[in-house]
Design an enzyme around this catalytic site. Structure first.
Site, PDB file in Angstrom:
ATOM      1  N   GLU A  92     -13.211   6.842   3.709  1.00 17.14           N
ATOM      2  CA  GLU A  92     -14.271   6.191   2.928  1.00 17.14           C
ATOM      3  C   GLU A  92     -14.218   4.679   3.073  1.00 17.14           C
ATOM      4  O   GLU A  92     -15.261   4.017   3.125  1.00 17.14           O
ATOM      5  CB  GLU A  92     -14.144   6.589   1.460  1.00 17.14           C
ATOM      6  N   ASP A 138      -7.868   7.798   1.228  1.00 17.29           N
ATOM      7  CA  ASP A 138      -7.505   6.594   1.985  1.00 17.29           C
ATOM      8  C   ASP A 138      -7.679   5.359   1.105  1.00 17.29           C
ATOM      9  O   ASP A 138      -8.364   5.401   0.071  1.00 17.29           O
ATOM     10  CB  ASP A 138      -8.344   6.466   3.248  1.00 17.29           C
TER      11      ASP A 138
END
Length: 245
Positions: free
Chosen positions: A178, A114
């Site tokens: 994250e 991500d």
């Protein structure tokens, strides 16, 4: 030099950090030829990952952090699986794990697919239209952290293909949240319970060391203790997590 001289015999990888695994792969026999042979494919897979706008979105079945985060995670898992590594994609939890090798001990390599929102002021390309300029790949997530995902894959593949024998198992963890809370990790019930056993300082060290790629010296400077203390706390935290599993 020590790593380069040791690769022709089985290693005792009791505490080899991820950066040293990368060095080990680079300096192993046949690595230059391997890199040259696979350079185009590695770059193509890397750019395909960067093209996916994996900013957190609305949750949906099989996509807890949004459709694009799920797409990038699936692509990362596909890359590992297509290269012959045992891969498990946990769609509902938002992470994937790929493994290679055998042994009682496991060496973990951590990355995430991500990215943060794009922002303005891009000079050479649009955020999700990656280009190579002056030997560097430019695009949102090209470095943080899709490079880490690709590095883990390359380490596993290069060591395997170059015949480097390890006594431990390599395991790559790819997360997809994250940048927005690390719920992909905290959502695991076993790991969640294990993390509860850590002190606040141990928890911070584990997060900085393994999810943000900080060295022990950098952590020591930031939280105001010695590098030796960081090392002891890191080992204590890892042992607590290991016992929980």
């Amino acid at each position: 030099a020590q790593l380069a001289g040791a690769v022709h015999a089985p290693l005792d990888e009791n505490a080899i950090p991820q950066c040293d695994l990368i060095l080990l792969a680079i300096y192993s026999g046949g690595s230059a030829a391997w890199l040259e042979e696979n350079r185009s494919r590695i770059l193509a897979d890397w750019m395909d990952l960067v093209r996916i706008p994996s900013v957190q979105g609305e949750a949906a079945p099989g996509a807890p952090f949004g459709a694009e985060c799920a797409k990038a995670l699936a692509k990362a898992a596909e890359n590992f699986e297509s290269r012959g590594f045992a891969t498990r994609l946990e769609k509902e939890r938002g992470y994937a794990i790929a493994s290679w090798g055998e042994g009682e001990k496991t060496i973990g390599m951590f990355g995430h697919s991500d990215v943060v929102p794009t922002g303005d002021g891009w000079l050479f390309t649009q955020p999700f239209a990656p280009v190579v300029k002056d030997g560097m790949l430019i695009g949102r997530g090209a470095s943080d952290n899709k490079s880490g995902v690709m590095a883990s894959l390359c380490v596993m593949e290069m060591l395997r293909d170059c015949g480097v024998q390890l006594r431990s198992r390599l395991q790559a963890f790819v997360g997809s949240n994250e940048e927005s809370g690390m719920l992909d990790v905290k959502g695991s019930s076993l790991l969640r319970e294990a993390m509860k056993k850590l002190t606040p300082r141990e928890h911070k060290i584990i997060e900085m060391r393994f999810y943000r790629g900080r060295t022990q010296m950098e952590i020591a400077e930031e939280i105001g203790i010695s590098q030796a203390q960081v090392s002891r706390l890191e080992k204590s935290a890892i042992e607590k997590i290991r016992l929980a599993f």
